[in-house]
Design a protein around this motif. Sequence first.
Motif, mmCIF file in Angstrom:
data_model
loop_
_atom_site.group_PDB
_atom_site.id
_atom_site.type_symbol
_atom_site.label_atom_id
_atom_site.label_comp_id
_atom_site.label_asym_id
_atom_site.label_seq_id
_atom_site.Cartn_x
_atom_site.Cartn_y
_atom_site.Cartn_z
ATOM 1 N N ARG A 135 0.828 -1.208 0.000
ATOM 2 C CA ARG A 135 0.000 0.000 0.000
ATOM 3 C C ARG A 135 0.863 1.258 0.000
ATOM 4 O O ARG A 135 0.544 2.248 -0.673
ATOM 5 N N GLY A 168 -7.898 -2.497 -7.076
ATOM 6 C CA GLY A 168 -7.568 -3.567 -6.147
ATOM 7 C C GLY A 168 -7.878 -4.914 -6.773
ATOM 8 O O GLY A 168 -8.955 -5.111 -7.333
ATOM 9 N N LEU A 208 -10.160 1.358 -6.723
ATOM 10 C CA LEU A 208 -9.923 2.141 -5.513
ATOM 11 C C LEU A 208 -9.928 3.629 -5.826
ATOM 12 O O LEU A 208 -10.296 4.448 -4.987
ATOM 13 N N ALA A 235 -8.498 5.937 0.148
ATOM 14 C CA ALA A 235 -8.929 4.663 -0.428
ATOM 15 C C ALA A 235 -7.928 3.552 -0.120
ATOM 16 O O ALA A 235 -8.300 2.409 0.220
ATOM 17 N N ALA A 260 -8.296 0.153 2.217
ATOM 18 C CA ALA A 260 -8.187 -1.132 1.503
ATOM 19 C C ALA A 260 -7.683 -2.226 2.460
ATOM 20 O O ALA A 260 -6.886 -1.970 3.350
#
Lengths: 288, 642
Positions: free
Chosen positions: A99, A120, A128, A144, A148
């Motif tokens: 990420r 994603g 996302l 976002a 996630a």
Amino acid sequence: MNLTDPDFIRKLESLYLLARHARAGILNADHKSVRKGAGIIFSDYHEYSHGDDYRAIDWGIYARMDQLMTRLFEVEEDTHIYLFLDQSISMVQPFDLARQITAALGYICLNQLDRLAVFGIGQTMVPLLELSHGRGKTFSLLRALTDAACEQHDSCLNEMVRQFLARRYRKGIAILVSDFFFPDGYADALARLQWAGFDVCCIQTLDESVLSCDWKGDINLTCAETGMERTVTIGPSEQQRYRQAVATWNDALQGECARRGFGFIRAMNGTPFDEILTGLLRSGKVST
Amino acid sequence: MTLLSSHMLYALGLLVPLVAVYLLKVRPRKKLTPAWFLWQGILQEKQQSALLRRLRDWLSLLLMALATCLLVLAMADPIWNDSASQKDLLILIDTGASMNATHQGKSRIDDAKDRAMMVVRSLPVGRRAAVVTVDSLLSFRVPMTIDKKLLLQGIDSIRASHCPLNQNVLNELLNVPDAFAALRCVFFTDGVGLSLYGEQRLAGWKGQASPEIYKVGESGDNIGIVDFDVCRLPSGNGRVGIFFRCFSNAKEPKEIRAVLSCQSQESVVRVFPLTVAAGENAPEQTVIDGVDLSRDSKWFLRLECDDALALDNYACAALAGTESIRVACAADHGSVFIRNCVQAFSSQQQPLVLSDQSSSANTIGADVVVCGHEDEAAEDAHLILLGPCRRSSAFWGEVKGTEDTATVPSAKVLVPQHPAVRFCNPEAMLFCGARRLKLPESSVVLIASNDGVPLVAEVYARGQKAYVLNFDPEASQFYLSAGFPILLYAMACDLCDKSPQRLTAFRTGQRLSDLLPAESADASVRSAVAGTSELKLLPLWMEDERDAFVPDVYSIAGSEDLPLSTCGFYLQKRFRENDDKSVEIVRAVSLLDETTTGLESDSLKKATFSLDSGSLPRVLLVVLGILLMVAESILYHRRKVG
């Protein structure tokens, strides 16, 4: 992990500055386009035809040659960049790193006025961040990515890429952030992206524990994605064969990327993301 | 197969937690893997060994359970002799002095008792057993019974004695024909004392009695006193000679101290620094002056050393005091010479004292009166009747016939071991003027002529004891004989029961009859001196020996006397037949046994018969159990580390 943390954003800003400094051949939003249009940089002449813009007629040439010619200018286009973040259960351990890498790349793209879309990859492909541009989308992206999470299911990269290509996105740069442990493989997906004209960069995020097996004796081996169980006795030979299987898999990924001219980098969990990104930007493995 | 410790089978209950722990232990750990597909290739090859793996788990459990069973069975002490286990059981426990030896805080007798109790507990219901102990005597502690509680109580009450094991006593039991046809005998012993009669004797048991010998006890370094004696020396002022000898079974010499005390353990007379070498040591001798010899003295010798057996670190001796014997002479003839005879034995070492009164009216207070007739002496005095006159007497009745003035051509001693005539040589003496006397039936003729005429006799009459000398002293020219003063002296001492030859130290296991002159095989002597005695154990010494302090009184009668079984000092009160007077004598009894001090039994070590103690099956079971555990460990290792 909160990706909207000021410290984290400060690091992203530093990476953006580094990206501008190493702009040649890196994520470059000021991409020249083959399309000609209303720019400011002269490109060529073209015989006037009906409907052309009067303002483009070069009156000097008409004076000298008594022929109407219009001047053509280069059109500066923004690049489309597509980031794919693997959300399968196998990414549990390196997911934070993935990420962070995705956020950093997205931040740089948005600040360079490129168009960015983030997806994603799970059991389905989840957008996302829809295709957008501008710095104003930065926090949308970071929120976002903060929200996630890994799914409890396996994912199929080939199917996801097929779905992506079906949406007819413009060609651009596709960056895959994943451990690439897809049971169905990754080769078909990479081939499809190349065929569709995407520039592809693979960032493999791995945890050290996956590379080797420290278990000994009787182990009730359970698949993290499917829940399948199997009792097996693990000894030195089994450990060795597992290490060999992982190495073979990763080498095959790296070889596939090299064969297709894709960028590839392997990021081990625990390494600072900015260090990985610095290396990535300086190496120029992500370029048009 | 018989289990000596069947109660250990309760340990089989360990199988329950074992199985539970095992099932928990073998449950494999659950591990998640994100790269399941990478394991697929490996798992496909392992598929073939899955069945073997499952069997391996159960095989491992089976091995563990089997190993546990074998070890529990080993703890139960199995023995193989099925036929023997069907018989009634005779538990024979050696309670000899060597069983007091300790090793790591546990005595041999305790070890033997523990083993015997295991045997009793393992007896099948309804099987009879008896408990017998043996040292210098056989003691039937518990008769043949099926009551295990009674047997256990009987065994628990057993204590090791101070007497060495007497194998003769054991043989009397074991060699009874057909005694063991329906009897199984288990003998718990350390083997000390069994070598006295050699291995052949042990082998003889094998054929006749077949006792199963269970050897108990571990060897340990031990030093002990094996000889101790105290004697009065002829010269000097209260001079006493001390003699003792030590024995050590240690391989290396040791330096110890020997402490000699007199009368009480606190009054130390001398300390001997000793270097005790291995085996038998040279005797130690010393002389001590200034000892009060007028009364009985008790002597202690104590070795200051910490060894396996404490009992042999002590020895004691009792030296009789020279209490004077007052002798009065009321004889008509030869009184001067008789007085000279008495004065010859009147010194610090000799107890005779001549009474000043010489007339028959003044013999009151004398212990011994030498006279011609009992009327001439007080009734409470002992008599030496010299040359019986014609008057009738309670000691010889009516005198028949005329005086025979002829010299007895030859005389012989009929009771050579009698203390009165032990040192008398009749061939060096003349016997003239003997009369034919009819002595009372209880009389003992000590010296007689070949014709049967009694010349010297011990006679009881009127509640008195007297020696009758049936000859004319002057005619016999006794003043020319050196034997007569000695005869007179020995008679006076014996009449007052103060034998100059009294032994000072005795060994445990000896009988009272050993202390008396009646030990002679001659039945007439035995009957002559036999009386009744009381023995009281004096709590004088060995405060660290708990059992040595138990005061006890033994009634000894004739030949049915008991052995002196406990070390210490005894106060003996002797009562003679036809005599109301009693004499108190201090006796000293110590272990003084070299075999016991050695604490080892060579013959038992080298015995060719099997020690049917269950050790072989136990070792086999333990080895098998360990092998099974090793096999299980391999499987466990396989499960744990592959």
